[in-house]
Motif scaffolding. Structure first.
Motif, short mmCIF file in Angstrom:
data_model
loop_
_atom_site.label_atom_id
_atom_site.label_comp_id
_atom_site.label_asym_id
_atom_site.label_seq_id
_atom_site.Cartn_x
_atom_site.Cartn_y
_atom_site.Cartn_z
N GLY A 59 0.72 -1.69 -0.24
CA GLY A 59 -0.42 -0.03 0.02
C GLY A 59 1.00 0.68 -0.35
N VAL A 60 2.00 1.78 0.72
CA VAL A 60 2.65 2.50 1.08
C VAL A 60 3.60 2.60 -0.73
N LEU A 61 4.03 1.65 -1.15
CA LEU A 61 4.53 1.81 -2.07
C LEU A 61 4.27 1.79 -3.33
N THR A 62 2.69 2.17 -2.76
CA THR A 62 1.90 2.45 -4.03
C THR A 62 1.40 4.37 -3.98
N GLY A 79 1.24 -0.81 -10.93
CA GLY A 79 1.84 -1.97 -10.22
C GLY A 79 3.21 -2.66 -10.75
N TYR A 80 4.37 -2.61 -11.86
CA TYR A 80 5.07 -2.40 -12.23
C TYR A 80 5.86 -2.68 -11.47
N PHE A 156 -0.37 -10.53 -1.44
CA PHE A 156 -0.63 -9.74 -0.28
C PHE A 156 -0.66 -7.87 -0.13
N GLY A 157 1.26 -7.87 -0.67
CA GLY A 157 1.64 -6.47 -0.72
C GLY A 157 1.30 -6.32 -2.21
N ILE A 158 0.95 -6.78 -3.59
CA ILE A 158 0.53 -6.73 -4.50
C ILE A 158 -0.94 -6.14 -4.14
N ILE A 159 -1.84 -6.93 -3.62
CA ILE A 159 -3.00 -6.84 -2.67
C ILE A 159 -3.13 -5.34 -2.98
N ARG A 181 1.34 -8.48 -13.86
CA ARG A 181 2.27 -9.24 -14.60
C ARG A 181 3.06 -9.03 -15.56
N PHE A 182 2.74 -7.99 -16.43
CA PHE A 182 4.22 -7.13 -17.33
C PHE A 182 5.87 -7.05 -16.95
N GLY A 183 5.21 -6.79 -15.09
CA GLY A 183 6.38 -6.55 -14.04
C GLY A 183 7.22 -7.34 -14.19
#
Ligand SMILES: Nc1ncnc2c1ncn2[C@@H]1O[C@H](COP(=O)(O)OP(=O)(O)OP(=O)(O)O)[C@@H](O)[C@H]1O
Ligand SMILES: [Mg+2]
Lengths: 255, 304
Positions: A59-62, A79-80, A156-159, A181-183
Motif C-alpha cells: 500500500g505505501v509503495l503505491t 503495478g509494475y 498480499f503486498g500486491i493486493i 503481470r508485465f513486470g
C-alpha cells in the motif's frame, strides 16, 4: 578477544552447528512430528503478521510511487514498480526481518531457557542429542516455511498496492493487474524463492547457536535473545546485498 | 507400603542376594588389595577441573565398584554436582581420566557418549524437568525416544509414578508441581528403563521424611537387589543412616524387606566419600567416619 576474531569464531560455531544438524537429519529416530509442530508455529503462526506487513508495504509503495510516476505521465506502470520492489527485495527482506523478530527470538529464548534450567543437560543425560531433537527440526522448518511466507507477503503486498491504487488514486483494476503481470519475470520469481531459503538458514542457525550458547542465568537468556535478533537481522540485510548481486550475475538480469 | 508394590521388574532371583552380600564383604574387609578383582563401574583418576581459573576439582581419584552405592558428602559448592556431571560426560575434565565400566570415556565424542548414557540414570539437583511437556511425557521420555509401544510406556510410567507417590499428577505440567514433586518426577524419569548406573544429586533435599525414606529405600533396593552402581550425594544425616545401615532382601513371600545391619551376617555395599577443596578428605565406611577425629568432618556431621 577483538571483534574480528570473535565474529569469525561465531561464524565457525554457527556453521559447525548447521553441519551437525544436517548430518543428523536422517538418523533414526526421526523427529518428523517435532518438525511438523515447528512448521505450524513458524509458518501458520507467522501468517497474520506477514499479511499485515505485506499488505501495508504494498500500500505505501503505491502511495509514494503513484504521484511521482504520474508527474512523468507513467502512472500506468505503478503495478509494475510495486510488484518488482516487492518480489525482488521487500518481500524477502521484510519477511525475514519479521520472522527474525518473531521466530528467531522465540527459538533462542526457548533454547536459552532450556540451557539455564539444565533441560539441555537432562536431555543429553537421557541419551538424546539436542542438535538433532531441537536444532535440526527448527532449521528445516524455517527452510521450508520462509519461501512460503515470502510468497504470501508478495501476494498480499500486491493486493495492498492494488487496493490503494484503485481506491485512493482511482486506477482501473485491470490496468494495475496487467502492469503487475508485465513486470514480473521468471528470474524474479527464482530469486524471490532462493533468497528466503538463504535467509531461513541464517535466522535458524544464528538463533539456535545463540540460544544453545547461553550462559549466565535469566539475564543470559535476554542477552542471547537480543543478540540473536540483532545479528540475524544485520546478517540478513548484508546477505541480501550480496545475494542480489550474485543473482544478477547468475540469472543474467539487466544490471 | 513402598516395600511391596514397587519392585522394579528386572530379573532378580533370590540367589543374587547372597552374591551381593559376598561382594559387600569383600570390598569392606579386603579393601584396596582386592579392588582390582572386580571391575569398577566408575573410576576417576587424578581428575582436575577449573571454572574461570578457579580450581573446583584438584586431582580427584576414586572408584565406585559394581553394585556399590557411594555416598558423597561435602560442603555446598564443593564440586559434588560437578563430579556427577563429569561421570555422564556433560562436562569434560581439564586433565585426568574417567573410566566407566572399563571404558575410558574421557575423550569420547558427544555421539559416543550418547551410547554410554543410555545405561545411566541421572537425578538432577534442580529436577531439570522438560517444562513444555506433561509429567507423563517427562517420565516417558526415554521410552518414547526408544520407540516403545504406547501401552507399555503407559504401564511403566504409571508404575514409576506410583512408586514416587505421584500417580495423581500424571497429566499435570511441571509448572503446576511443587519443588518436591518436581524432584520426584525427575527421579521417576531417571529410573524408567532400568539404568545400570544411577546418579542421585541430593534427591531428598526438600522432601518430607516419609518420602525421603522412600527414596533411600529405592537406592538400597537398586544396590542390593539389582546390582546397580550408584553415587548418592546428600547432606541429610538420616539418609546416610538408612543407606549404610539397612539392606534389602527378598523375603519368603517374595516381598522386599529391609533389615538392619547386624541382624543377619550381611555387609552393606556402601562407602562414604567426603570432598573438600576439590580433594577427598575422607573415604571409608560409616563406622569409620563416625569415629574420625578430624574436626572438619566432625563439624560437618554434627553441624557444630
Ligand atoms: N558452569 C559453571 N561455571 C562456573 N562455575 C561453576 C559452574 N558450575 C559450577 N561452578 C562452580 O563450581 C563449584 C562447584 O559446584 P557444584 O555445583 O559442583 O557444587 P556442589 O558440591 O554440588 O554444591 P551443592 O551442595 O550446593 O549442590 C561452585 O563453586 C560453583 O560456583
Ligand atoms: Mg550440587
Amino acid at each position: 578477544m577483538n571483534f574480528a576474531i570473535r565474529s569469525l569464531l561465531e561464524v565457525q560455531e554457527t556453521s559447525l552447528l548447521v553441519a551437525q544438524a544436517a548430518r543428523r537429519l536422517f538418523r533414526r529416530p526421526s523427529y518428523i512430528t517435532e518438525m511438523l509442530a515447528q512448521m505450524d508455529v513458524i509458518g501458520v503462526g507467522s501468517l497474520p503478521i506477514i499479511f499485515l506487513t505485506g499488505f501495508f508495504t504494498g500500500g505505501v509503495l503505491t502511495l509514494q510511487t503513484f504521484p511521482t510516476l504520474k508527474s512523468y505521465g507513467a502512472q500506468d506502470q505503478t503495478g509494475y514498480l510495486v510488484a518488482l520492489s516487492l518480489v525482488r527485495e521487500l518481500g524477502p527482506v521484510l519477511t525475514a526481518l519479521m520472522v527474525t523478530g518473531r521466530v528467531g527470538s522465540a527459538i533462542s529464548a526457548e533454547l536459552g531457557s532450556m540451557v539455564v534450567s539444565q533441560q539441555i543437560d537432562a536431555m543429553r543425560a537421557l541419551g538424546t542429542d539436542p542438535v538433532r531433537k531441537l536444532v535440526a527440526p527448527r532449521l528445516l522448518a524455517l527452510l521450508l516455511m520462509m519461501p512460503l511466507l515470502t510468497v504470501t507477503a508478495d501476494v498480499f503486498g500486491i493486493i495492498g498496492g492494488g487496493t490503494v491504487a484503485t481506491m485512493l488514486y482511482g486506477m482501473a483494476p485491470e490496468t494495475f493487474v496487467s502492469s503487475v503481470r508485465f513486470g514480473i519475470t521468471s528470474n524474479d520469481l527464482i530469486g524471490g524463492i532462493l533468497k528466503p531459503l538463504v535467509f531461513g538458514l541464517i535466522i535458524g542457525s544464528i538463533s539456535c547457536q545463540k540460544g544453545l550458547g547461553t550462559d549466565g542465568g535469566t539475564v543470559g537468556v535476554g542477552r542471547s535473545t537480543t543478540s540473536a535478533v540483532v545479528t540475524a537481522s544485520i546478517v540478513v540485510i548484508i546477505a541480501d546485498f550480496f545475494l542480489a548481486k550474485a543473482l544478477q550475475v547468475i540469472l543474467d538480469m539487466p544490471k | 507400603m513402598a516395600t511391596t508394590d514397587t519392585e522394579i521388574d528386572r530379573t532378580n532371583p533370590p540367589e543374587v542376594d547372597g552374591q551381593v552380600s559376598n561382594e559387600a564383604a569383600d570390598s569392606t574387609f579386603a579393601e584396596v588389595e582386592n579392588e582390582d578383582r572386580a571391575l569398577p563401574a566408575i573410576e576417576f583418576q587424578d581428575v582436575h577441573l577449573s571454572f574461570d581459573g578457579r580450581k573446583i576439582l584438584d586431582g580427584l581419584s576414586f572408584k565406585v565398584m559394581k553394585g556399590e552405592c557411594k555416598i558423597i558428602l561435602g560442603g555446598s559448592g564443593g564440586g559434588k554436582s560437578t563430579t556427577i556431571k563429569l561421570v555422564l560426560g556433560l562436562l569434560k575434565p581439564d586433565s585426568g581420566r574417567i573410566i566407566v565400566n572399563g571404558d575410558d570415556i574421557t575423550d569420547y565424542s558427544e555421539a559416543e557418549m550418547m551410547h554410554v548414557r543410555k545405561r545411566f540414570g541421572m537425578i538432577f539437583q534442580e529436577g531439570a524437568l522438560f517444562d513444555s511437556i506433561s509429567v507423563y511425557d517427562n517420565v516417558a521420555y526415554r521410552l518414547h525416544e526408544q520407540g516403545v509401544p504406547e501401552d507399555e510406556v503407559e504401564q511403566e510410567v504409571r508404575r514409576m509414578l506410583r512408586f514416587v507417590n505421584l500417580e495423581d499428577a500424571i497429566d499435570k505440567m511441571p509448572a503446576e508441581l511443587s519443588g518436591g514433586m518436581r524432584r520426584r518426577v525427575g527421579i521417576a524419569r531417571a529410573l524408567v528403563g532400568g539404568p545400570e548406573i544411577v546418579m542421585f544429586d541430593e534427591p531428598t533435599a526438600g522432601l518430607d521424611p516419609p518420602t525421603a525414606r522412600t527414596i533411600c529405600e529405592l537406592a538400597i533396593k537398586l544396590r542390593d537387589l539389582e546390582d546397580v552402581s550408584s553415587i548418592f550425594v546428600t547432606h541429610e544425616m538420616n539418609n546416610i543412616e538408612y543407606i549404610t545401615g539397612e539392606y534389602a532382601a527378598v523375603g519368603d513371600d517374595g516381598e522386599v524387606i529391609f533389615e538392619a545391619e547386624g541382624k543377619n551376617l550381611c555387609l552393606i555395599n556402601t562407602k562414604i566419600l567426603m570432598l573438600r577443596d576439590g580433594n577427598i578428605i575422607f573415604s571409608g565406611t560409616d563406622e569409620q567416619i563416625k569415629k574420625t577425629e578430624d574436626p572438619y568432618i566432625k563439624k560437618f556431621l554434627r553441624g557444630r
